[in-house]
Design a protein around this motif. Structure first.
Motif, PDB file in Angstrom:
ATOM      1  N   ALA A  56       0.806  -1.219   0.000  1.00 56.85           N
ATOM      2  CA  ALA A  56       0.000   0.000   0.000  1.00 56.85           C
ATOM      3  C   ALA A  56       0.840   1.270   0.000  1.00 56.85           C
ATOM      4  CB  ALA A  56      -0.943  -0.001   1.209  1.00 56.85           C
ATOM      5  N   GLU A  57       2.101   1.178  -0.393  1.00 60.46           N
ATOM      6  CA  GLU A  57       2.971   2.346  -0.513  1.00 60.46           C
ATOM      7  C   GLU A  57       3.283   3.003   0.835  1.00 60.46           C
ATOM      8  OE1 GLU A  57       4.438   3.176  -3.298  1.00 60.46           O
ATOM      9  OE2 GLU A  57       3.377   1.660  -4.452  1.00 60.46           O
ATOM     10  N   LYS A  58       3.214   2.243   1.922  1.00 59.35           N
ATOM     11  CA  LYS A  58       3.541   2.836   3.225  1.00 59.35           C
ATOM     12  C   LYS A  58       5.009   3.264   3.280  1.00 59.35           C
ATOM     13  CE  LYS A  58       1.957  -0.697   5.475  1.00 59.35           C
ATOM     14  NZ  LYS A  58       1.674  -1.640   6.589  1.00 59.35           N
ATOM     15  N   SER A  59       5.888   2.449   2.706  1.00 55.78           N
ATOM     16  CA  SER A  59       7.318   2.778   2.745  1.00 55.78           C
ATOM     17  C   SER A  59       7.605   4.079   2.004  1.00 55.78           C
ATOM     18  CB  SER A  59       8.141   1.637   2.138  1.00 55.78           C
ATOM     19  OG  SER A  59       8.012   0.463   2.915  1.00 55.78           O
ATOM     20  N   SER A  60       6.903   4.305   0.882  1.00 53.62           N
ATOM     21  CA  SER A  60       7.096   5.549   0.121  1.00 53.62           C
ATOM     22  C   SER A  60       6.652   6.759   0.930  1.00 53.62           C
ATOM     23  CB  SER A  60       6.307   5.492  -1.195  1.00 53.62           C
ATOM     24  OG  SER A  60       6.775   4.445  -2.011  1.00 53.62           O
ATOM     25  N   VAL A  61       5.525   6.609   1.627  1.00 50.77           N
ATOM     26  CA  VAL A  61       5.038   7.700   2.478  1.00 50.77           C
ATOM     27  C   VAL A  61       6.020   7.955   3.613  1.00 50.77           C
ATOM     28  CG1 VAL A  61       3.190   8.415   4.056  1.00 50.77           C
ATOM     29  CG2 VAL A  61       2.619   7.248   1.905  1.00 50.77           C
ATOM     30  N   LEU A  62       6.519   6.884   4.214  1.00 50.15           N
ATOM     31  CA  LEU A  62       7.486   6.991   5.305  1.00 50.15           C
ATOM     32  C   LEU A  62       8.719   7.753   4.849  1.00 50.15           C
ATOM     33  CD1 LEU A  62       7.973   5.962   8.252  1.00 50.15           C
ATOM     34  CD2 LEU A  62       9.157   4.016   7.237  1.00 50.15           C
ATOM     35  N   GLU A  63       9.231   7.414   3.670  1.00 53.23           N
ATOM     36  CA  GLU A  63      10.427   8.069   3.150  1.00 53.23           C
ATOM     37  C   GLU A  63      10.155   9.519   2.771  1.00 53.23           C
ATOM     38  OE1 GLU A  63      11.814   5.565   0.008  1.00 53.23           O
ATOM     39  OE2 GLU A  63      12.236   3.867   1.341  1.00 53.23           O
ATOM     40  N   SER A  64       8.921   9.786   2.281  1.00 52.81           N
ATOM     41  CA  SER A  64       8.570  11.164   1.911  1.00 52.81           C
ATOM     42  C   SER A  64       8.533  12.071   3.128  1.00 52.81           C
ATOM     43  CB  SER A  64       7.194  11.191   1.218  1.00 52.81           C
ATOM     44  OG  SER A  64       7.230  10.486   0.004  1.00 52.81           O
ATOM     45  N   ILE A  65       7.998  11.571   4.226  1.00 53.95           N
ATOM     46  CA  ILE A  65       7.869  12.394   5.433  1.00 53.95           C
ATOM     47  C   ILE A  65       9.215  12.616   6.100  1.00 53.95           C
ATOM     48  CG2 ILE A  65       6.855  12.500   7.746  1.00 53.95           C
ATOM     49  CD1 ILE A  65       4.469  10.931   6.678  1.00 53.95           C
ATOM     50  N   THR A  66      10.002  11.549   6.209  1.00 50.12           N
ATOM     51  CA  THR A  66      11.256  11.632   6.981  1.00 50.12           C
ATOM     52  C   THR A  66      12.464  12.008   6.133  1.00 50.12           C
ATOM     53  OG1 THR A  66      11.738   9.275   6.641  1.00 50.12           O
ATOM     54  CG2 THR A  66      10.396   9.872   8.558  1.00 50.12           C
ATOM     55  N   GLY A  67      12.368  11.785   4.815  1.00 46.60           N
ATOM     56  CA  GLY A  67      13.512  12.058   3.956  1.00 46.60           C
ATOM     57  C   GLY A  67      14.596  11.017   4.052  1.00 46.60           C
ATOM     58  N   GLN A  68      14.296   9.869   4.679  1.00 42.24           N
ATOM     59  CA  GLN A  68      15.274   8.799   4.826  1.00 42.24           C
ATOM     60  C   GLN A  68      14.696   7.490   4.294  1.00 42.24           C
ATOM     61  OE1 GLN A  68      17.174   8.459   8.643  1.00 42.24           O
ATOM     62  NE2 GLN A  68      16.911  10.632   9.118  1.00 42.24           N
ATOM     63  N   SER A  69      15.582   6.562   3.973  1.00 40.42           N
ATOM     64  CA  SER A  69      15.149   5.279   3.438  1.00 40.42           C
ATOM     65  C   SER A  69      14.500   4.446   4.532  1.00 40.42           C
ATOM     66  CB  SER A  69      16.330   4.516   2.845  1.00 40.42           C
ATOM     67  OG  SER A  69      17.223   4.119   3.871  1.00 40.42           O
ATOM     68  N   SER A  70      13.556   3.577   4.138  1.00 43.71           N
ATOM     69  CA  SER A  70      12.872   2.731   5.109  1.00 43.71           C
ATOM     70  C   SER A  70      13.843   1.757   5.765  1.00 43.71           C
ATOM     71  CB  SER A  70      11.725   1.960   4.430  1.00 43.71           C
ATOM     72  OG  SER A  70      12.208   1.227   3.327  1.00 43.71           O
ATOM     73  N   GLU A  71      14.913   1.355   5.021  1.00 46.27           N
ATOM     74  CA  GLU A  71      15.898   0.450   5.606  1.00 46.27           C
ATOM     75  C   GLU A  71      16.641   1.155   6.747  1.00 46.27           C
ATOM     76  OE1 GLU A  71      15.579   1.042   2.404  1.00 46.27           O
ATOM     77  OE2 GLU A  71      14.992  -0.894   1.549  1.00 46.27           O
ATOM     78  N   ARG A  72      16.977   2.418   6.539  1.00 47.38           N
ATOM     79  CA  ARG A  72      17.668   3.188   7.580  1.00 47.38           C
ATOM     80  C   ARG A  72      16.750   3.392   8.790  1.00 47.38           C
ATOM     81  NH1 ARG A  72      18.606   5.497  11.330  1.00 47.38           N
ATOM     82  NH2 ARG A  72      19.833   7.363  11.784  1.00 47.38           N
ATOM     83  N   LEU A  73      15.475   3.659   8.532  1.00 53.29           N
ATOM     84  CA  LEU A  73      14.531   3.926   9.615  1.00 53.29           C
ATOM     85  C   LEU A  73      14.250   2.688  10.444  1.00 53.29           C
ATOM     86  CD1 LEU A  73      12.035   6.181   7.648  1.00 53.29           C
ATOM     87  CD2 LEU A  73      13.564   6.917   9.478  1.00 53.29           C
ATOM     88  N   SER A  74      14.337   1.513   9.821  1.00 47.94           N
ATOM     89  CA  SER A  74      14.035   0.281  10.552  1.00 47.94           C
ATOM     90  C   SER A  74      15.035   0.018  11.672  1.00 47.94           C
ATOM     91  CB  SER A  74      14.022  -0.916   9.590  1.00 47.94           C
ATOM     92  OG  SER A  74      15.313  -1.112   9.029  1.00 47.94           O
ATOM     93  N   LEU A  75      16.214   0.675  11.600  1.00 44.60           N
ATOM     94  CA  LEU A  75      17.224   0.488  12.648  1.00 44.60           C
ATOM     95  C   LEU A  75      16.804   1.166  13.943  1.00 44.60           C
ATOM     96  CD1 LEU A  75      20.441   1.113  10.502  1.00 44.60           C
ATOM     97  CD2 LEU A  75      19.449  -1.094  11.170  1.00 44.60           C
ATOM     98  N   ASP A  76      16.042   2.258  13.838  1.00 46.10           N
ATOM     99  CA  ASP A  76      15.565   2.975  15.023  1.00 46.10           C
ATOM    100  C   ASP A  76      14.161   3.494  14.744  1.00 46.10           C
ATOM    101  OD1 ASP A  76      15.159   4.376  17.313  1.00 46.10           O
ATOM    102  OD2 ASP A  76      16.646   5.936  16.920  1.00 46.10           O
ATOM    103  N   PRO A  77      13.133   2.655  14.959  1.00 50.06           N
ATOM    104  CA  PRO A  77      11.769   3.066  14.627  1.00 50.06           C
ATOM    105  C   PRO A  77      11.268   4.229  15.477  1.00 50.06           C
ATOM    106  CG  PRO A  77      11.771   0.999  15.857  1.00 50.06           C
ATOM    107  CD  PRO A  77      13.193   1.296  15.515  1.00 50.06           C
ATOM    108  N   CYS A  78      11.905   4.505  16.641  1.00 47.66           N
ATOM    109  CA  CYS A  78      11.455   5.591  17.524  1.00 47.66           C
ATOM    110  C   CYS A  78      12.127   6.922  17.191  1.00 47.66           C
ATOM    111  CB  CYS A  78      11.739   5.236  18.986  1.00 47.66           C
ATOM    112  SG  CYS A  78      10.991   3.705  19.517  1.00 47.66           S
ATOM    113  N   GLU A  79      12.985   6.945  16.194  1.00 48.15           N
ATOM    114  CA  GLU A  79      13.760   8.143  15.907  1.00 48.15           C
ATOM    115  C   GLU A  79      12.856   9.318  15.554  1.00 48.15           C
ATOM    116  OE1 GLU A  79      17.393   9.643  12.952  1.00 48.15           O
ATOM    117  OE2 GLU A  79      16.677   7.571  12.895  1.00 48.15           O
ATOM    118  N   LYS A  80      13.198  10.518  16.093  1.00 48.22           N
ATOM    119  CA  LYS A  80      12.471  11.747  15.806  1.00 48.22           C
ATOM    120  C   LYS A  80      13.153  12.458  14.648  1.00 48.22           C
ATOM    121  CE  LYS A  80       9.949  11.151  19.589  1.00 48.22           C
ATOM    122  NZ  LYS A  80      10.519   9.875  20.039  1.00 48.22           N
ATOM    123  N   HIS A  81      12.342  13.066  13.781  1.00 47.66           N
ATOM    124  CA  HIS A  81      12.874  13.759  12.605  1.00 47.66           C
ATOM    125  C   HIS A  81      12.344  15.182  12.594  1.00 47.66           C
ATOM    126  CE1 HIS A  81      13.940   9.734  11.044  1.00 47.66           C
ATOM    127  NE2 HIS A  81      12.759   9.387  11.550  1.00 47.66           N
TER     128      HIS A  81
END
Length: 633
Positions: free
Chosen positions: A207-232
């Motif tokens: 459902a394109e969740k990863s694309s939305v995640l990357e659009s909001i944070t400006g980072q890749s979903s692989e990078r974000l998976s290392l720290d799901p609680c990270e604030k941006h």
């Protein structure tokens, strides 16, 4: 000079001894030990970790002058909380009304600053849960409550209870106080946490969740998976974005799905979630999308509705079509918008949208307390529904003649219940579909005349499935008896030849837990896909060659079984043989059906199980909540 922060705890309640116990527990010393109710408001102070704790002891509820109480409360400096200390056995409507008047006289937000404490030292377990006076107070306080044993002698347990009490007070202040008050209460949070928007992305796989995640944070979903609680820091705001795994289209047990949801909520900490964003590709809504939303609301309760936003994703400057599924928008009270995953400007619009939504909602976020309140409200409604079904069971049964045969079909999704019902009735009445998705979503009843006798068949959803919650199973089981009033003659447990799952091994246990031990005498196994045995072996040989689990299940059902070939529509003899076996079982049971009396005997067990479910869920929510709090300290 070191500044001293203050916290004022006001004790209100209908039991002097209980108020004394709570006050002593808070102050960590036995300063309240009088057997006489104070005639006036009294205060007791204790300096703890450079903070001044003030415990306010109040007179008997009926003796408190409302105007004087209001004036006194307004003189208190620093944060304040009200602990409503209730002795369930002695709590009356007058007590409830006086508490409401006192709190409302102080402030329109007084209930937001209140925690209900319930004594369990003398209460019969669970009695207070059915007392509307107690429940009303808990609901007024946004489902904040804590059980306390005033007679507990174990010092370690008392210290743990005290810690839990202050944890709850701390969270309550964080949710309701202004930032400056939070700091005065010793509950300082960083600027980063104060202004952070917590978003949870939901949706089916693909459902394109990863694309939305990357659009909001400006980072890749692989990078974000290392720290799901990270604030941006995005568009001048701190943002935390979590991706909830797909909830639909899997065979995960409902408790595992619930665990995923709880984990996601706990990662957001006491601040909670400002928006659950259901990500949908632009186009027609699929059954899987609808299922995703339904499971989301089942897990988080209907309380999640105002916080749910539909986000349509596109990769160019498209607009949302004028015709949008009205049912979808009704279920998503937070509204909808469109996001071009390649446009940064629309990310800012999305965050503005969420901030506006948060300001509109009250409370401004979905927290663990919101979840507990929603879960309790939902299960309480189910308990009331079961009670209503029980009333229906008092029907004399005049509508069902003595010669009427009543059959309840049970089993796992896809085992052939609906097809078997159609075979028994001699026509296609129940909808059938191959696959693992259930066509029957709630109990469905149909009847026909078979060999001159009226036969009523009830088709049930997959009550043995692990994908159904236990409270859903209990509710549908209760409907089963109600719809076949004055009771079914037989529970036909449908199993598919060649498939015997772990859930089916526990099938008779589920039936007995819901209906009591007597139901076992009314249960028979019905094997489907009998044609798979043709030319191979007989049903007796199949059973003889089967594993010990199937043999035990058959033994638990009195070795009563039958086999159907649902593809052979012309074979009426298989139906006649089944009815003959059912009649024999009815005779062995004294000629009667599973009755209202038997169900009433099982009702207490049903209620206990529902309460156990509530307790289990709340313990897990509290555990997640406390874990997240500890991680922030």
């Amino acid at each position: 000079m070191t500044s001293v922060s203050e916290l004022n705890v006001v004790l209100l309640g209908n039991s002097l001894s209980l108020k004394n116990s709570v006050g002593n527990l808070l102050l960590m010393k036995p300063v309240l030990n009088t057997d006489t109710e104070p005639q006036t408001i009294q205060t007791h102070e204790e300096k703890m970790n450079d903070k001044l704790l003030t415990v306010v002891m109040t007179p008997d509820l009926q003796r408190i002058n409302r105007a004087e109480f209001r004036s006194y409360i307004r003189t208190l400096s620093g944060p304040r909380v009200f602990l409503l200390v209730l002795q369930p056995e002695d709590f009356t409507e007058n007590h409830r009304d006086k508490l409401q008047l006192l709190l409302e006289s102080c402030s329109e937000k007084a209930f937001d600053q209140s925690l209900v404490l319930i004594s369990t030292a003398q209460s019969v377990p669970y009695v207070w849960r059915y007392d509307p006076r107690i429940l009303n107070m808990i609901i007024e306080c946004k489902s904040r409550y804590l059980c306390i044993n005033a007679k507990e002698d174990d010092q370690k347990k008392r210290e743990l209870k005290r810690k839990e009490m202050f944890t709850r007070i701390s969270q309550m202040l964080k949710e309701n106080c202004e930032p400056s008050q939070e700091e005065n209460a010793g509950l300082a949070v960083s600027e980063r946490r104060k202004s952070c928007l917590n978003l949870v992305l939901c949706g089916r796989a693909g459902a394109e969740k990863s694309s939305v995640l990357e659009s909001i944070t400006g980072q890749s979903s692989e990078r974000l998976s290392l720290d799901p609680c990270e604030k941006h820091q995005m568009c001048g705001r701190w943002v935390s974005v979590l991706e909830l795994p797909p909830l639909s289209g899997s065979d995960k047990p409902v408790e595992e799905v619930m665990e995923q949801c709880l984990h996601c909520l706990s990662l957001c900490g006491p601040q909670g979630v400002q928006a659950f964003i259901l990500v949908l590709p632009l186009g027609s809504l699929t059954d899987e999308d609808k299922s995703e939303l339904k499971i989301l609301q089942d897990m988080f309760s209907s309380s999640v509705r105002p916080f749910t936003v539909v986000l349509f994703t596109v990769d160019s400057d498209q607009t949302v079509p004028a015709l949008i599924d009205k049912d979808l928008l009704e279920l998503c009270g937070g509204g909808h918008l469109i996001l071009n995953t390649r446009g940064q400007q629309q990310v800012s619009e999305l965050l503005d949208f969420v901030e506006t939504l948060s300001a509109k909602n009250r409370p401004h976020s979905f927290t663990t307390e919101t979840l507990i309140h929603g879960q309790r409200t939902m299960i309480s409604a189910q308990l009331r529904e079961i009670q209503d079904l029980k009333k229906n069971l008092t029907v004399s049964g005049s509508e069902a003649s003595a010669d009427c045969l009543r059959i309840a079909l049970m089993g796992k999704t896809g085992c052939g219940k609906s097809s078997s019902g159609n075979t028994i009735l001699g026509r296609k009445t129940f909808e059938t579909k191959s696959g693992s998705l259930s066509v029957t979503v709630s109990c469905a009843k149909a009847e026909a005349e078979v060999d001159g006798r009226r036969v009523v068949v009830l088709d049930t959803p997959g009550l043995i499935d692990s994908t159904l919650s236990k409270d859903e199973v209990i509710k549908e089981m209760a409907k089963c008896v109600s719809f076949l009033a004055p009771g079914p003659h037989v529970f036909l447990l449908v199993l598919q030849i060649g498939r015997f799952t772990s859930e089916e091994k526990e099938a008779i246990k589920v039936i007995k837990q819901s209906f009591g031990n007597d139901s076992q005498k009314y249960t028979m196994i019905l094997f489907t896909r009998g044609d798979d045995l043709e030319g191979e072996c007989s049903i007796e040989e199949y059973i003889q060659q089967s594993n010990s689990s199937l043999k035990k299940l058959l033994s638990d059902c009195g070795n009563r079984y039958h086999v159907f070939n649902n593809r052979d529509k012309t074979n009426v003899s298989q139906v006649r043989e089944l009815i003959k076996k059912i009649n024999l079982m009815v005779q062995e049971n004294g000629g009667g059906c599973f009755t209202n009396d038997m169900f009433q005997n099982a009702e207490a067990a049903i209620m206990r199980e529902m309460e156990r479910i509530i307790e289990m869920r709340e313990r897990r929510i509290r555990l997640k909540q406390e874990t997240s709090l500890c991680s922030l300290l």
